[in-house]
Write a protein that holds these residues in place. Structure first.
Motif, PDB file in Angstrom:
ATOM      1  N   ASP A  13      40.553  40.050  45.638  1.00  9.94           N
ATOM      2  CA  ASP A  13      41.700  40.947  45.490  1.00  9.94           C
ATOM      3  C   ASP A  13      42.183  40.944  44.039  1.00  9.94           C
ATOM      4  O   ASP A  13      41.562  40.352  43.175  1.00  9.94           O
ATOM      5  CB  ASP A  13      42.822  40.573  46.458  1.00  9.94           C
ATOM      6  CG  ASP A  13      43.401  39.198  46.135  1.00  9.94           C
ATOM      7  OD1 ASP A  13      44.077  38.627  46.994  1.00  9.94           O
ATOM      8  OD2 ASP A  13      43.181  38.686  45.008  1.00  9.94           O
ATOM      9  N   GLU A  14      43.304  41.596  43.795  1.00  5.98           N
ATOM     10  CA  GLU A  14      43.737  41.774  42.397  1.00  5.98           C
ATOM     11  C   GLU A  14      44.039  40.465  41.708  1.00  5.98           C
ATOM     12  O   GLU A  14      43.939  40.346  40.506  1.00  5.98           O
ATOM     13  CB  GLU A  14      44.993  42.667  42.352  1.00  5.98           C
ATOM     14  CG  GLU A  14      44.744  44.095  42.786  1.00  5.98           C
ATOM     15  CD  GLU A  14      43.530  44.696  42.122  1.00  5.98           C
ATOM     16  OE1 GLU A  14      42.679  45.281  42.822  1.00  5.98           O
ATOM     17  OE2 GLU A  14      43.401  44.585  40.892  1.00  5.98           O
ATOM     18  N   GLU A  15      44.460  39.484  42.479  1.00  2.81           N
ATOM     19  CA  GLU A  15      44.761  38.202  41.828  1.00  2.81           C
ATOM     20  C   GLU A  15      43.533  37.324  41.714  1.00  2.81           C
ATOM     21  O   GLU A  15      43.621  36.209  41.238  1.00  2.81           O
ATOM     22  CB  GLU A  15      45.846  37.427  42.586  1.00  2.81           C
ATOM     23  CG  GLU A  15      47.242  37.883  42.268  1.00  2.81           C
ATOM     24  CD  GLU A  15      47.614  39.095  43.089  1.00  2.81           C
ATOM     25  OE1 GLU A  15      47.326  39.075  44.297  1.00  2.81           O
ATOM     26  OE2 GLU A  15      48.170  40.032  42.521  1.00  2.81           O
ATOM     27  N   GLY A  16      42.415  37.780  42.202  1.00  5.79           N
ATOM     28  CA  GLY A  16      41.211  36.990  42.098  1.00  5.79           C
ATOM     29  C   GLY A  16      40.945  36.153  43.328  1.00  5.79           C
ATOM     30  O   GLY A  16      39.956  35.437  43.413  1.00  5.79           O
ATOM     31  N   ARG A  17      41.800  36.221  44.322  1.00  3.97           N
ATOM     32  CA  ARG A  17      41.563  35.428  45.532  1.00  3.97           C
ATOM     33  C   ARG A  17      40.480  36.104  46.374  1.00  3.97           C
ATOM     34  O   ARG A  17      40.383  37.332  46.423  1.00  3.97           O
ATOM     35  CB  ARG A  17      42.849  35.323  46.357  1.00  3.97           C
ATOM     36  CG  ARG A  17      43.884  34.405  45.730  1.00  3.97           C
ATOM     37  CD  ARG A  17      45.044  34.219  46.686  1.00  3.97           C
ATOM     38  NE  ARG A  17      45.680  35.490  46.984  1.00  3.97           N
ATOM     39  CZ  ARG A  17      46.921  35.786  46.585  1.00  3.97           C
ATOM     40  NH1 ARG A  17      47.619  34.916  45.870  1.00  3.97           N
ATOM     41  NH2 ARG A  17      47.467  36.950  46.899  1.00  3.97           N
ATOM     42  N   LEU A  18      39.712  35.273  47.015  1.00  2.00           N
ATOM     43  CA  LEU A  18      38.650  35.815  47.859  1.00  2.00           C
ATOM     44  C   LEU A  18      39.246  36.518  49.089  1.00  2.00           C
ATOM     45  O   LEU A  18      40.195  36.031  49.691  1.00  2.00           O
ATOM     46  CB  LEU A  18      37.728  34.681  48.313  1.00  2.00           C
ATOM     47  CG  LEU A  18      36.783  34.129  47.234  1.00  2.00           C
ATOM     48  CD1 LEU A  18      36.014  32.929  47.755  1.00  2.00           C
ATOM     49  CD2 LEU A  18      35.812  35.203  46.762  1.00  2.00           C
ATOM     50  N   ARG A  19      38.643  37.616  49.382  1.00  2.00           N
ATOM     51  CA  ARG A  19      39.122  38.339  50.568  1.00  2.00           C
ATOM     52  C   ARG A  19      38.300  37.929  51.780  1.00  2.00           C
ATOM     53  O   ARG A  19      37.125  37.610  51.674  1.00  2.00           O
ATOM     54  CB  ARG A  19      38.997  39.844  50.340  1.00  2.00           C
ATOM     55  CG  ARG A  19      39.965  40.371  49.310  1.00  2.00           C
ATOM     56  CD  ARG A  19      39.611  41.758  48.852  1.00  2.00           C
ATOM     57  NE  ARG A  19      39.927  42.744  49.878  1.00  2.00           N
ATOM     58  CZ  ARG A  19      39.623  44.028  49.747  1.00  2.00           C
ATOM     59  NH1 ARG A  19      38.998  44.452  48.677  1.00  2.00           N
ATOM     60  NH2 ARG A  19      39.924  44.877  50.704  1.00  2.00           N
TER      61      ARG A  19
END
Lengths: 501, 241
Positions: free
Chosen positions: A192-198
């Protein structure tokens, strides 16, 4: 592999940010400095302070400098020894100006672009990138520290969108790549936009990431580290005109490197005697010829310059030319050898001349005449009677550098009391200027200074005994094509410009 | 600056110095200045930074200056003149034993000099050659033929600072441990080796005996370690010791 660079020096590597690499024009870069150094026509463009860890804003600074340095320390009383500038170098276009300091940091300044709104701001340099080039190291075998101080920076000519420079401390040379990033990909599928895995289960559609603009980010990455090749302290590095090799010189040896190979270097000069007891001379500086990639010079602590041709043999211990001026018997003293030690050697841009700096003079040599220089300029001859005191306080070992202007018509070098000197080779006029906080207001014309040697001191003169020997200008740089100079005074970097511009 | 006949500027309080030396027959102010320069140079060579490798160029230039002074003093005959003036002419073997004593002092952890040293031996040339170990130096200076008896304070501010330096050196005991790792074959700026080099050339007569002093104690901080870059050499030393 070895290119004949006769034309390359004059090619204009002018290059816009992120634009495609421009093919060389093939015509000489226009030089705007034919006017020479002029008298009283230099103005202060800006004074820059190398940033430190402590970021305190000083309120008494001028508006101008505050805008330029708005996030860095300004109050010089907080500057630490790590901030002392140890090298200054313009890149080949003059757009960038790099400084190295005792703390192992490199700070790159970029010239302000011309804009209609703020015409007067052109020529000012702002911080472009800062990075820690070298860290202090400890040599466990010798129980000695290896200083992180940056001894020299040399730029490589630009070949793509990124900038490359070499920086060195006493033992290790590093190749740094400085590049810009102003776009970043957005719209990943798996993050996602913050770099967290979806969670893959939540993904119902696929999209192609797109590049979106972002705030400009300048990043510096070390691309090569050339280490473990020098037993003694590196004093010079010089990029060859073939742009594929460079040399590094220490007190007793000079090594030739290929930029692509870090685990090997060729030793091309070795003056270490078999028995160290017989050592009487060391290498003090070295430089490649600007056009002939087989030719280089190195200077010695005995005031000699050797020109070597790498085609002659693999080990260039035997020089092709030997430049030495016979000693003046009337000036002979116990300090003669020390003051003859050459602290810097520079080829002219044309490649026809070399300039050397020893303690009291700057000399210009014609490559075709080995027995004496063609010009000698007195930098601060009034110190000749003070040599004993200068020996006692070690000032006599200060290593001043010297620089040519873009057209080789003016030479510049530093002195004490924050003075620096310019010599016009054509008019034979010289000027002494001062780089100090008290005496420089932005855009004000620098007043020529004069040292009074004896007898009556005139109003604006300063007497020899009042000179501050702790304020020395060792490092200066001249823009490759314009009359813009950078002068390093301790932790301050002064940029001066010829008013004519 | 040290050209003959020209007034020198280095040492202040010229009157004090000359007053103190009133008793000495042949010392001219030029020679005194030259001696001061020699002393200053020797101190500079000793005061190497302990933590960071010292500047090789600077060391070489200073050592060359020392050699130059030594050569001139030889040509003057002042070098040789010192020896006969000494209170007791030490025989050759005594000088050799001085060297051995120096080594012994070096081997111990103190900066203390060999006991035999300050006691009325030939101190003139020795003091000129070996103000190497800090604690030895003041004693040498005291009994040097170049000096008057009496306190060094008379010699003006410059020499006072020299004394302060020596006192500082004396307290630097931990540095002596480093001597164990120093290059026994003497790096260039090892003072005694330098002086050996100078002596090897041209000292006939009474000074020949001084060659026995050759590799005497390196100063507490004189082995400036740049020669230790040779890994093999260091291993050699460690193995030998």
């Amino acid at each position: 592999m070895v290119l004949q660079p006769s034309e390359r020096h004059y090619r204009d590597w002018n290059h816009r940010r992120l634009g495609p690499w421009c093919s060389p024009t093939g015509s000489p870069a226009p030089l705007s400095c034919e006017t020479g150094c002029g008298e009283g026509s230099w103005i202060l463009v800006c004074r820059l302070l190398v940033p430190t860890q402590v970021s305190l804003l000083s309120m008494e600074e001028d508006i101008d400098t505050r805008k330029i340095n708005n996030s860095f320390l300004r109050d010089h009383s907080y500057a630490t020894e790590a901030d002392i500038i140890s090298t200054v170098e313009f890149n080949h276009t003059g757009e960038l100006l790099a400084t190295g300091d005792k703390g192992g940091r490199v700070v790159i300044f970029q010239r302000e672009q011309e804009s209609k709104n703020q015409v007067h701001r052109r020529g000012e340099y702002n911080v472009y990138s800062t990075f820690q080039s070298h860290e202090p190291e400890f040599d466990y075998l010798k129980s000695l520290e290896i200083e992180e101080k940056i001894n020299k920076i040399r730029w490589l000519p630009q070949q793509n969108a990124a900038y490359f420079l070499l920086s060195t401390n006493d033992k290790t040379v590093k190749l740094w790549k400085v590049s810009e990033r102003d776009k970043r990909p957005e719209g990943y599928n798996l993050k996602d936009e913050e770099g967290r895995l979806r969670d893959p289960a939540t993904i119902t559609t696929l999209r192609v990431p797109v590049l979106r603009p972002m705030d400009l980010m300048v990043e510096a990455t070390p691309r090569r580290v050339f280490a473990n090749a020098h037993t003694y302290h590196i004093n010079s590095i010089s990029v060859n005109s073939d742009y594929e090799t460079y040399m590094s010189a220490d007190d007793l040896r000079i090594n030739l490197w290929n930029f692509e190979i870090t685990n090997q270097s060729f030793n091309i000069v070795d003056i270490k005697p078999a028995n160290m007891e017989e050592l009487t001379e060391v290498i003090t500086a070295a430089e490649f010829h600007p056009h002939h990639c087989n030719t280089f010079v190195y200077s010695s602590s005995k005031g000699t310059i050797r020109l070597c041709d790498m085609r002659a043999s693999a080990l260039c211990d035997r020089h092709t030319k030997f430049f030495e001026e016979p000693e003046d018997p009337s000036n002979r003293s116990f300090f003669s050898e020390i003051i003859s030690s050459i602290s810097d050697v520079k080829f002219s841009h044309s490649g026809r001349y070399i300039m050397t700096r020893d303690y009291l003079t700057v000399k210009v040599w014609d490559l075709n005449m080995e027995n004496r220089p063609i010009e000698t300029y007195q930098v601060h001859d009034y110190l000749r009677s003070k040599l004993c005191s200068l020996y006692e306080n070690d000032c006599i070992f200060d290593k001043f550098e010297c620089v040519w202007n873009g057209s080789d018509s003016v030479i510049m070098t530093g002195s004490y009391n924050n003075f620096f000197r310019m010599f016009d080779r054509n008019t034979k006029r010289d000027v002494t200027l001062e780089a100090s906080r008290e005496n420089s207001k932005p855009r004000a014309i620098l007043k020529p200074r004069k040292v009074c040697v004896g007898g009556k001191r005139r109003k604006d003169e300063i007497s020899v005994d009042s000179l501050d020997f702790s304020k020395k200008i060792l490092h200066t740089a001249w823009h490759p094509s314009e009359n813009i100079i950078a002068v390093a005074a301790t932790n301050n970097l002064y940029i001066f410009q010829d008013k004519v511009n | 600056m040290f050209a003959r006949g020209l007034k020198r500027k280095c040492v202040g309080h010229e009157e004090d110095v000359e007053g103190a030396l009133a008793g000495l027959k042949t010392v001219s102010s030029y020679s005194l200045q030259r001696q001061s320069l020699l002393d200053m140079s020797l101190v500079k060579l000793q005061l190497c930074h302990m933590l960071v490798e010292p500047n090789l160029c600077r060391s070489v230039l200073i050592a060359n200056t020392v050699r130059q002074i030594q050569e001139e003093m030889t040509q003057d005959g002042t070098w040789r003149a010192v020896a006969p003036q000494a209170a007791e002419r030490a025989p050759l073997d005594h000088l050799v034993s001085t060297e051995i004593l120096c080594r012994a002092a070096w081997g111990q952890e103190g900066a203390h000099p060999a006991p035999g040293l300050g006691d009325g031996h030939t101190q003139g040339p020795v003091s000129d050659l070996c103000p190497v170990t800090s604690a030895q130096a003041p004693r040498h200076l005291q009994s040097s033929a170049w000096e008057m008896d009496g306190p060094r304070e008379n010699r003006g501010s410059f020499h006072k600072s020299l004394d302060q330096i020596f006192e500082t050196l004396e307290t630097k005991n931990p540095s002596c441990m480093e001597e164990l790792f120093s290059d026994v074959d003497s790096p260039y700026y090892d003072l005694d080796t330098v002086l050996t080099g100078m002596m090897g050339g041209a000292r006939p007569g009474p000074c020949e005996g001084l060659e026995g002093l050759a590799p005497a104690t390196p100063g507490p901080s004189s082995s400036c370690k740049s020669d230790l870059g040779e890994l093999d050499h260091v291993v050699e030393i460690l193995v030998e010791t």
